[in-house]
Structure formats: structure tokens, C-alpha cells
Write an enzyme that holds these catalytic residues in place. Structure first.
Site, mmCIF file in Angstrom:
data_model
loop_
_atom_site.group_PDB
_atom_site.id
_atom_site.type_symbol
_atom_site.label_atom_id
_atom_site.label_comp_id
_atom_site.label_asym_id
_atom_site.label_seq_id
_atom_site.Cartn_x
_atom_site.Cartn_y
_atom_site.Cartn_z
ATOM 1 N N SER A 136 0.848 -1.205 0.000
ATOM 2 C CA SER A 136 0.000 0.000 0.000
ATOM 3 C C SER A 136 0.877 1.246 0.000
ATOM 4 C CB SER A 136 -0.878 0.006 1.259
ATOM 5 O OG SER A 136 -1.585 1.230 1.347
ATOM 6 N N TYR A 149 -1.197 -0.768 10.678
ATOM 7 C CA TYR A 149 -1.480 -1.109 9.278
ATOM 8 C C TYR A 149 -0.359 -0.573 8.377
ATOM 9 C CZ TYR A 149 -3.557 -1.279 4.650
ATOM 10 O OH TYR A 149 -3.768 -1.522 3.317
HETATM 11 N N1 NAP Z 1 -8.975 -0.700 -0.609
HETATM 12 C C1 NAP Z 1 -7.947 0.109 -0.410
HETATM 13 O O1 NAP Z 1 -8.082 1.341 -0.319
HETATM 14 C C2 NAP Z 1 -6.551 -0.471 -0.334
HETATM 15 C C3 NAP Z 1 -5.461 0.411 -0.483
HETATM 16 C C4 NAP Z 1 -4.175 -0.087 -0.407
HETATM 17 C C5 NAP Z 1 -3.970 -1.434 -0.198
HETATM 18 N N2 NAP Z 1 -5.038 -2.278 -0.037
HETATM 19 C C6 NAP Z 1 -4.764 -3.693 0.204
HETATM 20 O O2 NAP Z 1 -5.411 -4.460 -0.780
HETATM 21 C C7 NAP Z 1 -5.664 -5.774 -0.287
HETATM 22 C C8 NAP Z 1 -7.090 -6.175 -0.609
HETATM 23 O O3 NAP Z 1 -7.959 -5.315 0.084
HETATM 24 P P1 NAP Z 1 -9.370 -4.863 -0.486
HETATM 25 O O4 NAP Z 1 -9.295 -3.410 -0.676
HETATM 26 O O5 NAP Z 1 -9.793 -5.708 -1.617
HETATM 27 O O6 NAP Z 1 -10.248 -5.117 0.818
HETATM 28 P P2 NAP Z 1 -11.515 -6.086 1.071
HETATM 29 O O7 NAP Z 1 -12.538 -5.834 0.025
HETATM 30 O O8 NAP Z 1 -11.869 -5.869 2.501
HETATM 31 O O9 NAP Z 1 -10.913 -7.546 0.852
HETATM 32 C C9 NAP Z 1 -10.063 -8.169 1.788
HETATM 33 C C10 NAP Z 1 -9.926 -9.637 1.422
HETATM 34 O O10 NAP Z 1 -9.076 -10.285 2.390
HETATM 35 C C11 NAP Z 1 -9.718 -11.479 2.830
HETATM 36 N N3 NAP Z 1 -9.338 -11.792 4.205
HETATM 37 C C12 NAP Z 1 -9.463 -10.976 5.285
HETATM 38 N N4 NAP Z 1 -9.060 -11.635 6.392
HETATM 39 C C13 NAP Z 1 -8.677 -12.889 5.989
HETATM 40 C C14 NAP Z 1 -8.175 -14.030 6.668
HETATM 41 N N5 NAP Z 1 -7.971 -14.023 7.984
HETATM 42 N N6 NAP Z 1 -7.906 -15.151 5.949
HETATM 43 C C15 NAP Z 1 -8.119 -15.177 4.612
HETATM 44 N N7 NAP Z 1 -8.582 -14.124 3.903
HETATM 45 C C16 NAP Z 1 -8.854 -12.990 4.587
HETATM 46 C C17 NAP Z 1 -11.221 -11.160 2.732
HETATM 47 O O11 NAP Z 1 -11.972 -12.337 2.572
HETATM 48 P P3 NAP Z 1 -12.871 -13.034 3.736
HETATM 49 O O12 NAP Z 1 -13.444 -11.932 4.557
HETATM 50 O O13 NAP Z 1 -13.881 -13.810 2.945
HETATM 51 O O14 NAP Z 1 -11.901 -13.898 4.462
HETATM 52 C C18 NAP Z 1 -11.253 -10.360 1.431
HETATM 53 O O15 NAP Z 1 -11.336 -11.227 0.331
HETATM 54 C C19 NAP Z 1 -5.341 -5.725 1.205
HETATM 55 O O16 NAP Z 1 -4.071 -6.302 1.431
HETATM 56 C C20 NAP Z 1 -5.310 -4.236 1.516
HETATM 57 O O17 NAP Z 1 -4.469 -3.932 2.603
HETATM 58 C C21 NAP Z 1 -6.322 -1.823 -0.115
#
Ligand code: NAP
Length: 257
Positions: A136, A149
Site C-alpha cells: 500500500s 497497518y
Molecule cells: N482498498 C484500499 O483502499 C486499499 C489500499 C491499499 C492497499 N489495499 C490492500 O489491498 C488488499 C485487498 O484489500 P481490499 O481493498 O480488496 O479489501 P476487502 O474488500 O476488505 O478484501 C479483503 C480480502 O481479504 C480477505 N481476508 C481478510 N481476512 C482474511 C483471513 N484471515 N484469511 C483469509 N482471507 C482474509 C477477505 O476475505 P474473507 O473476509 O472472505 O476472508 C477479502 O477477500 C489488502 O491487502 C489491503 O491492505 C487496499
């Protein structure tokens, strides 16, 4: 040899989009999807057109939960051509007021599970394999009130770029994906409060972040950043005094939880 992609956090958000775009690419025979919500993974798998879906409903922070996944990986000995270490979460707010179990689980998922998966998948990777570590832009500078985080993502960014150079001799590309705010469920998980406004105002389309990162990985780049404002911040971040940015971020994020 069966060519597989592994995508963690594939149930929603960026992970679901990675599955979709890798399927469309026709580069893989199977996509192995990992997340806790198996019913959502089944729906994602049902939408695949060019590849077969394999669902592993597992909590990556629990060893007994990931055992069937690692057993299948070692038993079937497929050729891993894409690994997308995407699962992760954040929690906004004061570190000293956040539950220790939540914080440790964040470290477990964002760091420990990502390291374990990378190391255990590498024996199954050959020349031409791509590994995406979803870090990120939050990892570029310390962030008061989002401290843990940002620190976990700093680890991911650093680890990915170091591995990029380390694994180049094996013909394996490792790319640190560093998004700014993306319109996913991330902000629902990270914050019950005002951070949600960020999602509506500045968050970008996950499909664009995923498309650019796949393109950057194929081009052999160490880092992938989507969007002009995030790129500008990325260029400026190494030049900005850390103490000053930490103080500014503290003021900006005060009261966010
Ligand atoms: N959205 C943003 O603004 C942003 C910005 C920078 C970086 N990121 C990074 O992008 C990545 C994806 O995030 P996203 O934005 O797509 O968020 P999201 O929609 O909340 O998705 C998070 C994913 O992680 C899975 N997950 C969470 N806890 C888990 C566990 N204990 N075991 C297995 N799977 C788990 C969730 O699936 P389940 O709940 O079904 O387990 C879900 O599929 C993350 O690493 C986040 O830090 C996001």
C-alpha cells in the site's frame, strides 16, 4: 503441466478482480482462491470462463485452516505462474485503544501469512512466474492513528522489492503493488467512522488498479502504482521529512476510528 494462479482474499474487492482478470487472460488452467467466506468464493468460481476454479475456504491466520491448501499444493505439484498475495486488512484509530487480538491478527495476515505463502509457493515457481505482493502507499511513511497497518504494509513493500532483485536470476518477477484508496470493502472493515468518506471521495476503481498491476508485473517492474496523485506522493515520499509527515498525518487522522 497444469498452470495455476493463486489469489488470496479472492472473495471480494481487489482479490475478486484479480481472479476475474487472470481468468480473462487465458494464461492459467486453474485459479486457486483463498479466503474465509467459502460461499462468496464459490460464486466467484462459478463466474470463471477460461479457467477452472479451486476454492479453499480458509483463515490464513490459522495453521489448521490452511493445511488442506498447503497439502494440495505439495501433493499436486502444479506450475504456479501467478501468486497474488492480496488478503489483508487495516484498523484505523489509536493503537493503545485497539484490541491486542485484532492487532496481532493484522500482523498475522498482512505479514506472517504473506511470508509463509511466498516461501511455500516458491518451490512450485519456474522462470516466468509472477508474484504480486499487495502492499500500500500507506506503507511509504509512518501513519499515526493507522500505525500498525502502515507498518505492516511498509514490510510488504520492502520485502517485495528486495525479493524482486533476489529472484530475478531465477526469472521470477516480484512486484510490490502500492494502491492509494480503492473502492472496496476495505474502509468498512478499517473504520466505523469518517474514513468511510474517503471511499466515496477519492477511492478508485479496483479493476483499474488490478489491470495496471498485472501489466506492470508482465513488464517486469518492481513496483506498481496506479493514479497520478498516488504516483506524485510516491515520488515525493522519500524526499519528505518523516517527522513532518507523521505530524501532518496525525492531525489529519485525529479522531478517525
Ligand atoms: N482498498 C484500499 O483502499 C486499499 C489500499 C491499499 C492497499 N489495499 C490492500 O489491498 C488488499 C485487498 O484489500 P481490499 O481493498 O480488496 O479489501 P476487502 O474488500 O476488505 O478484501 C479483503 C480480502 O481479504 C480477505 N481476508 C481478510 N481476512 C482474511 C483471513 N484471515 N484469511 C483469509 N482471507 C482474509 C477477505 O476475505 P474473507 O473476509 O472472505 O476472508 C477479502 O477477500 C489488502 O491487502 C489491503 O491492505 C487496499
Amino acid at each position: 503441466m497444469v498452470r495455476i494462479a493463486i489469489v488470496t482474499g479472492a472473495s471480494v474487492g481487489l482479490g475478486k478482480e484479480y481472479v476475474h482478470q487472470l481468468d480473462q487472460s487465458g494464461e492459467v488452467d486453474e485459479i486457486w482462491m483463498v479466503a474465509r467466506r467459502g460461499e462468496l468464493l464459490d460464486t466467484v468460481a462459478a463466474g470463471l470462463v477460461r479457467s477452472k476454479g479451486r476454492v479453499f475456504a480458509a483463515d490464513l491466520t490459522r495453521a489448521e485452516s490452511t493445511k488442506p491448501f498447503y497439502e494440495a499444493l505439495d501433493r499436486e505439484k502444479h506450475d504456479v505462474v501467478w501468486l497474488v498475495n492480496n488478503a489483508g486488512f487495516g484498523k484505523a484509530g489509536a493503537f493503545d485503544r485497539s484490541p491486542v487480538q485484532v492487532n496481532l491478527s493484522m500482523v498475522d495476515l498482512n505479514i506472517r501469512a504473506m511470508v509463509e505463502l511466498t516461501q511455500r509457493v516458491l518451490p512450485h515457481c519456474r522462470r516466468g512466474c509472477h508474484i504480486l505482493q499487495v502492499g500500500s502507499s500507506a506503507g511509504w511513511k509512518p501513519m499515526p492513528n493507522f500505525a500498525l497497518y502502515a507498518a505492516t504494509k511498509s514490510f510488504v513493500n520492502s520485502f517485495a522489492i528486495a525479493l524482486h532483485y533476489e529472484l530475478a536470476d531465477r526469472g521470477i518477477t516480484v512486484t510490490a503493488v502500492c494502491p492509494g484508496p480503492v473502492a472496496t470493502d476495505f474502509f468498512d472493515v478499517s473504520s466505523e467512522g469518517s474514513d468511510k468518506a474517503l471511499r466515496q471521495t477519492r477511492a478508485v476503481d479496483p479493476a483499474k488498479v488490478v489491470a495496471i498491476s498485472l501489466q506492470d508485473a508482465r513488464a517486469g517492474r518492481a513496483e506498481s502504482v496506479y493514479g497520478l496523485s498516488v504516483k506524485l506522493y510516491g515520488w515525493m515520499a522519500p524526499l519528505l521529512p518523516t517527522r513532518l509527515t507523521a505530524m501532518v498525518v496525525k492531525r489529519m487522522r485525529k479522531g478517525k476510528s
